[in-house]
Design a protein around this motif. Structure first.
Motif, PDB file in Angstrom:
ATOM      1  N   LEU A  34      21.562 -15.292 -10.617  1.00  0.00           N
ATOM      2  CA  LEU A  34      20.317 -15.578 -11.625  1.00  0.00           C
ATOM      3  C   LEU A  34      18.825 -14.576 -10.985  1.00  0.00           C
ATOM      4  N   SER A  35      18.799 -14.427  -9.694  1.00  0.00           N
ATOM      5  CA  SER A  35      17.925 -13.454  -9.061  1.00  0.00           C
ATOM      6  C   SER A  35      18.214 -12.104  -9.638  1.00  0.00           C
ATOM      7  N   SER A  36      19.416 -11.637  -9.662  1.00  0.00           N
ATOM      8  CA  SER A  36      19.889 -10.298  -9.929  1.00  0.00           C
ATOM      9  C   SER A  36      19.446  -9.946 -11.592  1.00  0.00           C
ATOM     10  N   LEU A  37      19.786 -10.838 -12.363  1.00  0.00           N
ATOM     11  CA  LEU A  37      19.509 -11.008 -13.842  1.00  0.00           C
ATOM     12  C   LEU A  37      17.832 -10.735 -14.052  1.00  0.00           C
ATOM     13  N   MET A  38      17.240 -11.519 -13.317  1.00  0.00           N
ATOM     14  CA  MET A  38      15.664 -11.665 -13.438  1.00  0.00           C
ATOM     15  C   MET A  38      15.202 -10.271 -12.906  1.00  0.00           C
ATOM     16  N   SER A  39      15.721  -9.706 -11.742  1.00  0.00           N
ATOM     17  CA  SER A  39      15.243  -8.499 -11.322  1.00  0.00           C
ATOM     18  C   SER A  39      15.227  -7.273 -12.186  1.00  0.00           C
ATOM     19  N   MET A  40      16.450  -7.149 -12.881  1.00  0.00           N
ATOM     20  CA  MET A  40      16.342  -6.002 -14.034  1.00  0.00           C
ATOM     21  C   MET A  40      15.590  -6.045 -15.286  1.00  0.00           C
ATOM     22  N   GLN A  41      14.786  -7.253 -15.498  1.00  0.00           N
ATOM     23  CA  GLN A  41      14.105  -7.278 -16.731  1.00  0.00           C
ATOM     24  C   GLN A  41      12.686  -7.141 -16.437  1.00  0.00           C
ATOM     25  N   THR A  42      11.845  -6.414 -17.282  1.00  0.00           N
ATOM     26  CA  THR A  42      10.497  -6.449 -17.025  1.00  0.00           C
ATOM     27  C   THR A  42      10.020  -7.742 -17.944  1.00  0.00           C
ATOM     28  N   GLU A  43      10.742  -7.845 -19.209  1.00  0.00           N
ATOM     29  CA  GLU A  43      10.728  -9.130 -19.985  1.00  0.00           C
ATOM     30  C   GLU A  43      11.883  -9.832 -19.897  1.00  0.00           C
ATOM     31  N   LEU A  44      11.496 -11.183 -19.826  1.00  0.00           N
ATOM     32  CA  LEU A  44      12.898 -11.923 -19.690  1.00  0.00           C
ATOM     33  C   LEU A  44      13.540 -12.323 -21.079  1.00  0.00           C
ATOM     34  N   SER A  45      14.857 -12.181 -21.039  1.00  0.00           N
ATOM     35  CA  SER A  45      15.795 -11.888 -22.319  1.00  0.00           C
ATOM     36  C   SER A  45      16.076 -13.518 -22.609  1.00  0.00           C
ATOM     37  N   GLU A  46      16.541 -13.916 -23.898  1.00  0.00           N
ATOM     38  CA  GLU A  46      17.025 -15.210 -24.073  1.00  0.00           C
ATOM     39  C   GLU A  46      18.441 -15.449 -23.319  1.00  0.00           C
ATOM     40  N   GLN A  47      19.123 -14.556 -22.810  1.00  0.00           N
ATOM     41  CA  GLN A  47      20.313 -14.641 -22.171  1.00  0.00           C
ATOM     42  C   GLN A  47      19.879 -15.396 -20.680  1.00  0.00           C
ATOM     43  N   THR A  48      18.752 -14.469 -20.181  1.00  0.00           N
ATOM     44  CA  THR A  48      18.490 -14.935 -18.630  1.00  0.00           C
ATOM     45  C   THR A  48      18.141 -16.371 -18.779  1.00  0.00           C
ATOM     46  N   LEU A  49      17.219 -16.546 -19.789  1.00  0.00           N
ATOM     47  CA  LEU A  49      16.592 -18.036 -19.757  1.00  0.00           C
ATOM     48  C   LEU A  49      17.720 -18.883 -20.130  1.00  0.00           C
ATOM     49  N   ALA A  50      18.832 -18.622 -20.698  1.00  0.00           N
ATOM     50  CA  ALA A  50      19.775 -19.455 -20.988  1.00  0.00           C
ATOM     51  C   ALA A  50      20.571 -19.694 -19.755  1.00  0.00           C
ATOM     52  N   VAL A  51      20.807 -18.812 -18.925  1.00  0.00           N
ATOM     53  CA  VAL A  51      21.334 -18.832 -17.544  1.00  0.00           C
ATOM     54  C   VAL A  51      20.859 -19.736 -16.773  1.00  0.00           C
TER      55      VAL A  51
END
Length: 704
Positions: A229-246
């Protein structure tokens, strides 16, 4: 060149791992100080994946590895020590400075640094929120998440850098390209790296699966899910729906919480970046400027090394002729470029600043210049009074005094610069001629000048003709003061070590009342040692002491700090028949601290420390209680054993004063106690015998 899939990065590759120049400069600043601050250094190194990986690798190598591996930067620092870390950092900085980094390299490193730091902060935060106690493991895994990329870049940047540029922010494309071109992925390479350090298997898995889809890891170890989850969050300046779902699927985090965490963590990293002068990842000028600053810092360190070579006693330094006076001149020239200078020494009885040109007193026994130390009539006096480096106005200024003009002409420069100094025995001001370049260099590098001046000041202690003969009769006072200062260092060392252990423990337990109680006692003991300077002849105060509890508390401190860092097994054997006695607790702890610390330092590569109490020992018809301290080190030499309790005799090297055992003997004598020592090549054993003084019934004295 193709990297084999199962090839673990070698130490050579690790040594070439690039770091952010801005961070290297901060680390060099920290390690260049004579008394480097452990926590400050740890905080800076924890901002950089490359340097953290180097430290963890060395700490887990066969040369340093203890029974338990180092799974955090803090533990690696404790294992290696400041001197080793200083060498690693300087070596890395030199290699990086002479490596060619073009615009693509610089932009990649800036993005990599931000992403790894965001990931580390995320991992630590998620670990805390989900009750995963090993937060330091989580932080390290987040920080090293993409360390495989650095390994591939260091091994073959000509092939790997185009893959990074082409993939951009598309991690899946990068993984496919890595597998096709390099024969492995940065995920697998990072996992192999942690496996080679014999780290926890799940830490390696956290790197191996940090790009896996959430469905594959829903039943994986908790740390794997945290880093994913940290990897997903680190690559996004704005959180995507996919990251929120994960986030919701893995931990039940809702959208509001994730957006709040995302904003806070990115803001924290942005503040760190701003402090390093990084306003944007896309400006190559920042990288070039940082590399120039790195080069300047390395030049300053080289300058410091050159100065140390000029010190009396340094290898290759010339001690013939005028001795220390020549060394002072050489050091001032190497450090500041001063070819001519004047040194004003403070004469405390007279309250004057006096200088003799050429470093010798005139034939009539008087100095060439004599100034009132508490006046401000000249630049020299103002510099001394303010204890600040001061520079004069150019020649012809109305504020110049006659003395200023004379000194400027003597030094053959347009301006003067005054540098106040304070050595162990002397105070004063160094005055030298300054050109515009010298003044500009000082204004730009104030900290360096102060550090260099501290080094030069030590030379004045060795200069003949400037010792205070009036103090020679106070030799006994000097010895006592030296002993007290030495004793202050022991409890402070305990406090510093134990505070770090407490900090590492806070994630596991909040029940630290006992630990803080011990710290308060140690701090109180520092105060009592200092007070002894004012009342050297005062009789020690006795109190009711539970000896077993005192020994147990002290041993626990060493077990969890110095012994843990050196992989020393501790055996504590306490005799339950030992009842409370009347004793000076502070002096007892002082004796035990010295002896236990010596025993631990005698076993740098591990061993066994045994501390034992005995409740009743009869000697010449009198009852004593005993404390035995035994180590499995190399033992004491015949030279040390023959003069065991003589001040200045030590087996630890020139950097140690050799006061510890002499202090122990004096304290034991003051308590009417006895001490003996036996030694062999299998270790040393100290036996302490204290006369039993029982607590009278109804005695109101209680143990503090």
């Amino acid at each position: 060149m193709t990297v084999e899939k199962q090839q673990v990065p070698t130490q050579l590759t690790l040594n070439k791992l690039p770091s952010l120049p801005q961070v290297l400069v901060r680390i060099l600043d920290a390690v260049s100080q004579e008394s480097a601050d452990f926590q400050q250094l740890s905080n800076i190194i924890r901002q950089d994946s490359g340097m953290s990986a180097r430290l963890i690798a060395v700490a887990n190598s066969s040369y340093y590895r203890r029974q338990h591996g180092c799974d955090s930067v803090d533990r690696a620092l404790m294992c290696l020590g400041i001197d080793t870390v200083r060498t690693l950092v300087i070596t890395a900085a030199v290699k990086q400075y002479f490596s060619y980094f073009d615009k693509d390299h610089q932009q990649f490193m800036a993005r990599f640094w931000r992403r790894s730091l965001v990931s580390a902060h995320c991992a630590q935060t998620f670990a805390t929120l989900t009750g995963y106690n090993a937060t330091s493991q989580a932080y390290l895994c987040g920080l090293l998440m993409d360390v495989g990329q650095l390994c591939l870049l260091a091994e073959n940047d000509s092939e790997y850098l185009p893959l990074l540029v082409s993939a951009g922010e598309d991690d899946q494309q990068l993984l496919e390209s890595e597998q096709q071109v390099m024969g492995t992925t940065h995920c697998d390479l990072g996992a192999l790296l942690l496996d080679s350090w014999q780290m926890d298997n799940f830490m390696a898995d956290a790197l191996r699966y940090h790009h896996a889809v959430s469905g594959q890891i829903k039943h994986a170890h908790h740390l794997v899910k945290i880093v994913n989850l940290s990897s997903l969050m680190s690559m996004q300046t704005e959180l995507s729906e996919q990251t929120l779902a994960v986030a919701n699927a893995l931990f039940g985090f809702n959208e509001d919480l994730m957006r709040e965490l995302h904003a806070r963590i990115f803001a924290d990293v942005q503040r760190v970046a701003g402090g390093l002068g990084m306003t944007s990842d896309e400006e190559p000028e920042q990288g070039q400027r940082a590399n120039r600053e790195l080069g300047e810092k390395l030049g300053q360190i080289t300058q410091m090394q050159a100065l140390r070579q000029a010190m009396p006693g340094a290898s290759g330094s010339d001690q013939s002729g005028h001795g220390a006076q020549d060394a002072i001149g050489r050091a001032l020239y190497l450090s500041f470029g001063f070819e001519k200078y004047v040194v004003f020494f403070l004469r405390e009885p007279q309250g004057t600043l006096e200088a003799s040109l050429g470093g010798v007193t005139g034939t009539n026994g008087t100095a060439d210049f004599v100034l009132n130390a508490d006046a401000d009539e000249s630049l020299v006096q103002r510099s001394f009074m303010a204890q600040q480096v001061l520079a004069s106005e150019p020649r012809g200024s109305s504020s110049s005094s006659v003395l200023d003009d004379q000194l400027r002409r003597y030094c053959r420069q347009r301006a003067l610069i005054c540098l106040p100094f304070a050595s162990k025995t002397l105070r004063g001001v160094v005055v030298a001629g300054a050109n515009p370049d010298t003044l500009a260099h000082y204004q730009k590098n104030t900290t360096l000048w102060i550090t260099l001046l501290q080094q030069v000041a030590t030379l004045f202690d060795a200069e003949p003709g400037h010792t205070d003969s009036g103090k020679s009769s106070e030799n006994s006072d000097s010895v006592r003061i030296s002993e007290a200062v030495h004793e202050v260092s022991n409890p402070l060392s305990v406090i510093n070590n134990y505070l770090e252990i407490l900090r590492l423990k806070l994630g596991d337990s909040k029940d630290t009342n006992k630990e803080f109680s011990i710290l308060h006692e140690e701090i109180d003991r520092v105060g009592k040692i200092l007070l002894r300077l004012n009342k050297p002849d005062a009789l020690p105060e006795t109190e009711t002491v539970d000896v077993n509890t005192t020994v147990e508390d002290l041993v626990r401190i060493f077990r969890e700090s110095m012994c843990a860092a050196r992989d020393i097994k501790v055996i504590l054997q306490l005799d339950p028949s030992l009842e409370p006695v009347l004793l000076n607790k502070a002096e007892l702890k002082q004796v035990l601290t010295n002896l236990i610390k010596n025993a631990v330092e005698a076993m740098p590569s591990g061993g066994q420390l045994t501390v034992q109490s005995q409740g009743r020992v009869m000697l010449n018809g009198r009852a004593y209680f005993a404390i035995n301290i035994e180590d499995t080190g190399a033992g004491l030499s015949e030279q040390v054993m023959s003069k065991l309790f003589t001040p200045g005799i030590t087996s630890k090297g020139e950097e140690h004063a050799g006061l510890g055992l002499s202090v122990v003997k004096k304290l034991m004598d003051a308590m009417n106690a006895q001490i003996d020592c036996s030694s062999s090549d299998k270790g040393a054993r100290f036996r302490l015998l204290f006369p039993v003084v029982r607590v009278p019934s109804g005695d109101s004295r209680r143990e503090n």
